[in-house]
Write a protein that holds these residues in place. Sequence first.
Motif, PDB file in Angstrom:
ATOM      1  N   PHE A 264     -35.241 -59.145  77.822  1.00 59.99           N
ATOM      2  CA  PHE A 264     -35.475 -59.937  76.613  1.00 59.99           C
ATOM      3  C   PHE A 264     -36.487 -59.282  75.679  1.00 59.99           C
ATOM      4  O   PHE A 264     -36.527 -59.625  74.498  1.00 59.99           O
ATOM      5  CB  PHE A 264     -35.890 -61.363  76.974  1.00 59.99           C
ATOM      6  CG  PHE A 264     -34.726 -62.206  77.394  1.00 59.99           C
ATOM      7  CD1 PHE A 264     -33.734 -62.550  76.496  1.00 59.99           C
ATOM      8  CD2 PHE A 264     -34.602 -62.636  78.704  1.00 59.99           C
ATOM      9  CE1 PHE A 264     -32.647 -63.305  76.880  1.00 59.99           C
ATOM     10  CE2 PHE A 264     -33.521 -63.388  79.096  1.00 59.99           C
ATOM     11  CZ  PHE A 264     -32.540 -63.726  78.193  1.00 59.99           C
ATOM     12  N   LEU A 265     -37.278 -58.351  76.183  1.00 60.50           N
ATOM     13  CA  LEU A 265     -38.155 -57.589  75.304  1.00 60.50           C
ATOM     14  C   LEU A 265     -37.316 -56.761  74.334  1.00 60.50           C
ATOM     15  O   LEU A 265     -37.640 -56.642  73.153  1.00 60.50           O
ATOM     16  CB  LEU A 265     -39.076 -56.686  76.121  1.00 60.50           C
ATOM     17  CG  LEU A 265     -40.088 -55.863  75.347  1.00 60.50           C
ATOM     18  CD1 LEU A 265     -41.122 -56.777  74.700  1.00 60.50           C
ATOM     19  CD2 LEU A 265     -40.780 -54.880  76.266  1.00 60.50           C
ATOM     20  N   PHE A 266     -36.219 -56.195  74.812  1.00 67.23           N
ATOM     21  CA  PHE A 266     -35.339 -55.403  73.952  1.00 67.23           C
ATOM     22  C   PHE A 266     -34.298 -56.260  73.236  1.00 67.23           C
ATOM     23  O   PHE A 266     -33.996 -56.032  72.079  1.00 67.23           O
ATOM     24  CB  PHE A 266     -34.641 -54.307  74.770  1.00 67.23           C
ATOM     25  CG  PHE A 266     -35.580 -53.249  75.229  1.00 67.23           C
ATOM     26  CD1 PHE A 266     -36.110 -52.332  74.345  1.00 67.23           C
ATOM     27  CD2 PHE A 266     -35.974 -53.178  76.556  1.00 67.23           C
ATOM     28  CE1 PHE A 266     -37.004 -51.355  74.757  1.00 67.23           C
ATOM     29  CE2 PHE A 266     -36.859 -52.214  76.993  1.00 67.23           C
ATOM     30  CZ  PHE A 266     -37.375 -51.300  76.084  1.00 67.23           C
ATOM     31  N   TYR A 267     -33.755 -57.255  73.924  1.00 68.63           N
ATOM     32  CA  TYR A 267     -32.683 -58.078  73.362  1.00 68.63           C
ATOM     33  C   TYR A 267     -33.201 -59.037  72.305  1.00 68.63           C
ATOM     34  O   TYR A 267     -32.556 -59.283  71.303  1.00 68.63           O
ATOM     35  CB  TYR A 267     -31.981 -58.839  74.489  1.00 68.63           C
ATOM     36  CG  TYR A 267     -30.829 -59.687  74.028  1.00 68.63           C
ATOM     37  CD1 TYR A 267     -29.606 -59.111  73.697  1.00 68.63           C
ATOM     38  CD2 TYR A 267     -30.969 -61.058  73.918  1.00 68.63           C
ATOM     39  CE1 TYR A 267     -28.546 -59.887  73.281  1.00 68.63           C
ATOM     40  CE2 TYR A 267     -29.905 -61.839  73.500  1.00 68.63           C
ATOM     41  CZ  TYR A 267     -28.710 -61.255  73.178  1.00 68.63           C
ATOM     42  OH  TYR A 267     -27.657 -62.026  72.758  1.00 68.63           O
ATOM     43  N   GLY A 268     -34.360 -59.598  72.524  1.00 69.49           N
ATOM     44  CA  GLY A 268     -34.905 -60.576  71.586  1.00 69.49           C
ATOM     45  C   GLY A 268     -34.498 -61.979  71.972  1.00 69.49           C
ATOM     46  O   GLY A 268     -34.058 -62.243  73.087  1.00 69.49           O
ATOM     47  N   SER A 269     -34.623 -62.882  71.030  1.00 64.98           N
ATOM     48  CA  SER A 269     -34.385 -64.289  71.337  1.00 64.98           C
ATOM     49  C   SER A 269     -32.924 -64.700  71.175  1.00 64.98           C
ATOM     50  O   SER A 269     -32.521 -65.724  71.693  1.00 64.98           O
ATOM     51  CB  SER A 269     -35.263 -65.167  70.459  1.00 64.98           C
ATOM     52  OG  SER A 269     -35.036 -64.875  69.101  1.00 64.98           O
TER      53      SER A 269
END
Length: 140
Positions: free
Chosen positions: A122-127
């Motif tokens: 989720f750090l790379f994918y985002g919300s």
Amino acid sequence: MPTIKSLNKWANAHSYYPLDLLRIALGVFLFIKGINFISNSQILVDLIKPVQNLAGGMIVIHYVAPAHLIGGILIAFGLLTRWSVAAQLPLLIGAVLINFIGEMNVANLIIASIILVLCIFFLFYGSGKHSVDYYLKMQQ
């Protein structure tokens, strides 16, 4: 900056409900862990016992529970997700390392490793598309 914009465009184009549910579950899990650490602080003291003599041991105790509480809420709602996940990473890396420094608990190691991998994702994918971040971005 163009890299972040291209990552956001890719994430919004490939947004799926299961990923949003996974993000919400991650946030709820971290929030519950924070409540658990606040309600039973002896668990946290026992976990940190192998590194209690290092400098900043007391700071860690006062950082873990609030970071999990606030970060869990923000991740669940999808508000400042990348920042919230970035605040969780040192805690989760420490949770994985504590298993190697102190007494090995396989269940805690597996849980901490899975949560660490999810946070890195989720750090790379985002919300994602179904979040407060996306809603606020569309209001502009």
